[in-house]
Design a protein around this motif. Sequence first.
Motif, PDB file in Angstrom:
ATOM      1  N   SER A 112       4.181 -19.402  83.659  1.00 56.41           N
ATOM      2  CA  SER A 112       3.136 -18.373  83.696  1.00 56.41           C
ATOM      3  C   SER A 112       3.722 -16.999  83.970  1.00 56.41           C
ATOM      4  O   SER A 112       3.378 -16.016  83.292  1.00 56.41           O
ATOM      5  CB  SER A 112       2.088 -18.722  84.767  1.00 56.41           C
ATOM      6  OG  SER A 112       1.465 -19.958  84.488  1.00 56.41           O
ATOM      7  N   ILE A 113       4.612 -16.912  84.949  1.00 56.18           N
ATOM      8  CA  ILE A 113       5.204 -15.610  85.278  1.00 56.18           C
ATOM      9  C   ILE A 113       6.142 -15.148  84.151  1.00 56.18           C
ATOM     10  O   ILE A 113       6.231 -13.950  83.837  1.00 56.18           O
ATOM     11  CB  ILE A 113       5.951 -15.646  86.640  1.00 56.18           C
ATOM     12  CG1 ILE A 113       6.303 -14.233  87.115  1.00 56.18           C
ATOM     13  CG2 ILE A 113       7.184 -16.507  86.586  1.00 56.18           C
ATOM     14  CD1 ILE A 113       5.125 -13.424  87.553  1.00 56.18           C
ATOM     15  N   TYR A 114       6.794 -16.107  83.491  1.00 49.93           N
ATOM     16  CA  TYR A 114       7.702 -15.756  82.391  1.00 49.93           C
ATOM     17  C   TYR A 114       6.934 -15.160  81.214  1.00 49.93           C
ATOM     18  O   TYR A 114       7.309 -14.113  80.672  1.00 49.93           O
ATOM     19  CB  TYR A 114       8.471 -17.005  81.949  1.00 49.93           C
ATOM     20  CG  TYR A 114       9.321 -16.787  80.717  1.00 49.93           C
ATOM     21  CD1 TYR A 114      10.555 -16.138  80.801  1.00 49.93           C
ATOM     22  CD2 TYR A 114       8.886 -17.229  79.469  1.00 49.93           C
ATOM     23  CE1 TYR A 114      11.332 -15.929  79.665  1.00 49.93           C
ATOM     24  CE2 TYR A 114       9.652 -17.027  78.326  1.00 49.93           C
ATOM     25  CZ  TYR A 114      10.877 -16.376  78.427  1.00 49.93           C
ATOM     26  OH  TYR A 114      11.639 -16.161  77.300  1.00 49.93           O
ATOM     27  N   TYR A 115       5.836 -15.825  80.818  1.00 46.96           N
ATOM     28  CA  TYR A 115       5.117 -15.392  79.614  1.00 46.96           C
ATOM     29  C   TYR A 115       4.209 -14.189  79.850  1.00 46.96           C
ATOM     30  O   TYR A 115       3.925 -13.435  78.917  1.00 46.96           O
ATOM     31  CB  TYR A 115       4.307 -16.555  79.039  1.00 46.96           C
ATOM     32  CG  TYR A 115       5.152 -17.525  78.259  1.00 46.96           C
ATOM     33  CD1 TYR A 115       5.753 -17.149  77.061  1.00 46.96           C
ATOM     34  CD2 TYR A 115       5.369 -18.815  78.727  1.00 46.96           C
ATOM     35  CE1 TYR A 115       6.546 -18.036  76.341  1.00 46.96           C
ATOM     36  CE2 TYR A 115       6.156 -19.714  78.018  1.00 46.96           C
ATOM     37  CZ  TYR A 115       6.739 -19.320  76.828  1.00 46.96           C
ATOM     38  OH  TYR A 115       7.521 -20.190  76.118  1.00 46.96           O
ATOM     39  N   ILE A 116       3.783 -13.959  81.083  1.00 45.83           N
ATOM     40  CA  ILE A 116       2.891 -12.819  81.303  1.00 45.83           C
ATOM     41  C   ILE A 116       3.664 -11.496  81.313  1.00 45.83           C
ATOM     42  O   ILE A 116       3.072 -10.421  81.159  1.00 45.83           O
ATOM     43  CB  ILE A 116       2.071 -12.997  82.604  1.00 45.83           C
ATOM     44  CG1 ILE A 116       0.773 -12.168  82.511  1.00 45.83           C
ATOM     45  CG2 ILE A 116       2.880 -12.613  83.827  1.00 45.83           C
ATOM     46  CD1 ILE A 116      -0.234 -12.486  83.590  1.00 45.83           C
ATOM     47  N   LYS A 117       4.977 -11.597  81.454  1.00 46.69           N
ATOM     48  CA  LYS A 117       5.787 -10.366  81.492  1.00 46.69           C
ATOM     49  C   LYS A 117       5.670  -9.561  80.205  1.00 46.69           C
ATOM     50  O   LYS A 117       5.786  -8.327  80.224  1.00 46.69           O
ATOM     51  CB  LYS A 117       7.251 -10.717  81.768  1.00 46.69           C
ATOM     52  CG  LYS A 117       7.507 -11.149  83.205  1.00 46.69           C
ATOM     53  CD  LYS A 117       8.967 -11.526  83.418  1.00 46.69           C
ATOM     54  CE  LYS A 117       9.192 -11.966  84.869  1.00 46.69           C
ATOM     55  NZ  LYS A 117      10.604 -12.397  85.088  1.00 46.69           N
ATOM     56  N   SER A 118       5.455 -10.222  79.089  1.00 45.67           N
ATOM     57  CA  SER A 118       5.374  -9.498  77.815  1.00 45.67           C
ATOM     58  C   SER A 118       4.095  -8.672  77.693  1.00 45.67           C
ATOM     59  O   SER A 118       3.965  -7.861  76.780  1.00 45.67           O
ATOM     60  CB  SER A 118       5.465 -10.480  76.646  1.00 45.67           C
ATOM     61  OG  SER A 118       4.406 -11.415  76.689  1.00 45.67           O
ATOM     62  N   TYR A 119       3.147  -8.877  78.607  1.00 43.38           N
ATOM     63  CA  TYR A 119       1.891  -8.122  78.570  1.00 43.38           C
ATOM     64  C   TYR A 119       1.832  -7.069  79.676  1.00 43.38           C
ATOM     65  O   TYR A 119       0.797  -6.447  79.901  1.00 43.38           O
ATOM     66  CB  TYR A 119       0.701  -9.075  78.724  1.00 43.38           C
ATOM     67  CG  TYR A 119       0.720 -10.223  77.756  1.00 43.38           C
ATOM     68  CD1 TYR A 119       0.393 -10.045  76.420  1.00 43.38           C
ATOM     69  CD2 TYR A 119       1.078 -11.502  78.178  1.00 43.38           C
ATOM     70  CE1 TYR A 119       0.415 -11.106  75.526  1.00 43.38           C
ATOM     71  CE2 TYR A 119       1.107 -12.567  77.288  1.00 43.38           C
ATOM     72  CZ  TYR A 119       0.777 -12.370  75.969  1.00 43.38           C
ATOM     73  OH  TYR A 119       0.801 -13.419  75.084  1.00 43.38           O
TER      74      TYR A 119
END
Length: 763
Positions: A593-600
Motif C-alpha cells: 500500500s505504501i509502495y503504490y500510493i507513492k505514485s499519487y
Amino acid sequence: MIKKEDFLAKSNKYNNSYNTESIEKHTKNLIRLFENFQTLYKKYFTEKELELIKISLKIHDLGKMNSRFQKKIYESIDKNFEFDEYNNELEKLYKELNIGEVPHGILSCAFLNINELEEKFSENEIKALSSAIYNHHTRKALNNNGFEISASDIKKIIEKDISFYKQYYDDKLKCKYLGVSMNVIKENYNPSYDIWKNYIIIKGMLNKIDYAASAYDDYIEIESDDASKKVLSRFELNECQKYMLENKDKNIIVIASTGIGKTEGALLWAEKSKTFYTLPLKVSINAIYERIKNNYYDKEKITFLHSDSINDMLDNDLSIEDVLDKYNKSKKLSFPFTVCTIDQLFYFVFKSLGTEIFPATLKYSKLIIDEIQSYTPEITAFIIYGLKVINDIGGKFCIMTATFPPIVKKLLEENNINFEMPSKAFIKKDKKGESIKRHFIKLIDENVFNYDNIVKSAENKKVLVICNTVKHSQEVYNILKEYNIKNINLLHSRFIMKERKEKEEQIKNFAPNDINKREETFGIWVSTQIVEASLDIDFDELHTDMSSADSMLQRMGRVYRDRVYNQNVPNIFIYDTKDGYGSVYDEEIYNRSIYYIKSYDNKIFTEEDKQDFINKVYDYDELEKSTYLSKIKKALKDITNLTPASIDKRECEELFRKIDNVTVMPLSIYNDLINKENNIIDEYTKLLNIDKLNKENYEKLLKKKNELLRFTVPIKTYKKIKNYSGIEINLNKNKTNKIFIVELEYNEELGLLDKKDNSILMD
C-alpha cells in the motif's frame, strides 16, 4: 385402546393447569404454515424440494409416539399412561442395552416408507431427508456411559416399539432403518456436497416451520414491502442504479464511488424480495436501518440484528413487549428486510447442527454485502464459501463497495460462483462528465504527525485525525490538548457504551454529511478505524496513520464526502508511522500500500486513481505466494473440507470472528454505581437471581441489564485477563457471560487507559 389424537407432542403448565398439543394437531399446524409459506416463496423451490420438506414435516415428530416418551409426558401432566405393561417390557430392553433415552428424531426415521421414497427420489435425496429428521433436534443418541448408541441397538428399540406403532399405522410402515444407519449427517459421517446441500434445505425449512408452530405463530414470513417503488419515485437513476435494477435477477458485484447512491441501487436490485443487508459494524447497521426505515420501507416490516440489537431496540422507545416480539421474530429471520452483521447469517459455513435455517432462508432471499473489503482474510474466506453455497442452492447476492480487492473476484471465479460485474467502476461525475475531484494527497515520511499544521488547519476547518490504534489516538489527543485548542474531541472503542454513543452523535453533528446541516464550527476530532465506514460524516481535512489500501480509501471517504475539492493544496495527509504494523494490518499489504500510493503523492487522487491503487495492491498474481492470500486459501480449504456436525453451534461465533472479547467495567465506575442510593448493580443481581421471573420482573431485568451495560467497555484480551479485580457481575443465570471489573484507569476524556507492564488490552 387410546386414540391416535391422544398421542401428545408437548405439554406446558400455566397457572396450575396444563396445555397439551397432540402430535396430530402439531403436525397439521406445520403443514398449514408451510402452505401459507408457499403462497409467497414457492417459486424458489423445485417440486422435489417442496415434497421432501413436506414429508419431513409429517414425519419428524412421529417418534414421540414411542411408549417411553408418552409415559413421561403423561406423568408430567399427572395422568396415567395406558400401556404400562407394554412399557415395562420396553424398559427391560432399555436397561439391558444400558440406554437412557433415544431422541425422538431418530425414532421418527422408522416411519419413513423407504419403498415409496425410492420410487420418487434418489438415494442422496433420501439420505438428506432422513438426516434432516434424524437431526431436527441436535440431541445426541448416547447410552448411560456417555457413548454413542450403536445403530444395531437403536434398531432393537425400534423393532420393539414397531408393534406398538402398528396399532395406529397400516402395513405401509416398512422401513429399512435407513434413518438409524451410519449414513446420516452426524459427527462420524462426511456426506457428499450434494447430500449436504439437500439436507440444509430440508432441515432448515423443517426447523423454521417447527419453531413457528411451537411458538403458535400465525405465519413463518411477513410479506415484503417494495422499496424500489419509492426509490423510483424520488430519483432520476444514474448508471450505477440502472445497472443494479436491470440485473435484479442475477448475482452482481458493483464497484462505485462514495455518494453515488449504492444503497438506493441495492433497494432497486432487491425489489420486493426478502432481503438481508449486511455491514461489518453495528453503528453502520443502525444508521442504514434508520435511513431505509425512514425513507423507503414500511417500518413494521424492517428490523436490525447484531450482538447488541436487543439493547438498541430498547432505546427506540418501544414497549418491552414490542421489543421482545421484534427481537424474537428477527432471530427467527421472519422479517422481510433485515439489516445485520454478516456473522448473524454465515455461521452455517461451519456446518454445525442447528445452523441450517440460515442457508435455507437465504435460498429464497436476496443478500446484500456492503464493504466486503473490511473483513479479515479468514472472514473473507468464510464469506466466499457461504456465497458458493447460496449460489448453488439458488439464492442471490449483491456485493457493493467503493473498493473491491481483485483477489476476491478471482477466488469467486475459482469456486464456480456465478456473478455479473461491469468492466469498470461507476465513478461519480460532475456536470461536464468528469469524475468529481475530492482528495489531494500528501505523503509524509515521518513517524509523527505535524501537530503545528493540524492545529493551524483547525482554525478554519473541520479536521479529522485517524490513528491505527487506540493507544496512539490517546497519545495524539494529549499532545494536541497542549496547544490549548477549544474544540478538540476523542472517539474510539474503549469508552463506556454510554459515552461512546454520546460521542458518536457529537461527531455527526459537528461534521454532518448533509450540507444543509453544516455549521461554521471548526476544530479537531481524533479517532480510530471505527469512523471509517460506520459514521455518516464529512470533514474538510484528514491527517492519518498509513494503513492498508482499502482502509485508507475508507478514511478518505470521511473527507469531502460529497463535495468538489477545487484547491491545489492537500486535504489528505498520510504519515508512515508504522502504528499497528504487523498487528492491526498485514505487513505485506501495508508495504504494498505504501509502495503504490507513492505514485499519487502531491496531486489530486481521482476516483479512477483509487480503483487503480486498490487493483495494484491486491493484484492476484503478485499476491499468489503471499501469506495474506495463503491465509484466505487455507481458511477456504479448511471450511470446504469440514465435516458436517463436527463443530458445536455454540463455537461458531468465536470461530467466525475469532472473537476473544470480554465485557469490562472500570473499578472506579463500579464503585460509583454501588455507592449510589439506587444501586443498579444490586437491583439487577436480585432480579437475575429470582428462580422464575414473572412478566413484570422480566421487563425490569431487561431494562436494568441494558442500563448496566451502558457503563461497560467490550475489549479484546490476551489469553489471561490481567488487572482483574476479582469482582464479577453475571449477565445470565448459567454464569457463562460476565462483566469483569478491572483495575484500569478511566476518564471521560481518554476512555480506558492501557498499562504497559500489566495490560489486558489489545489493539
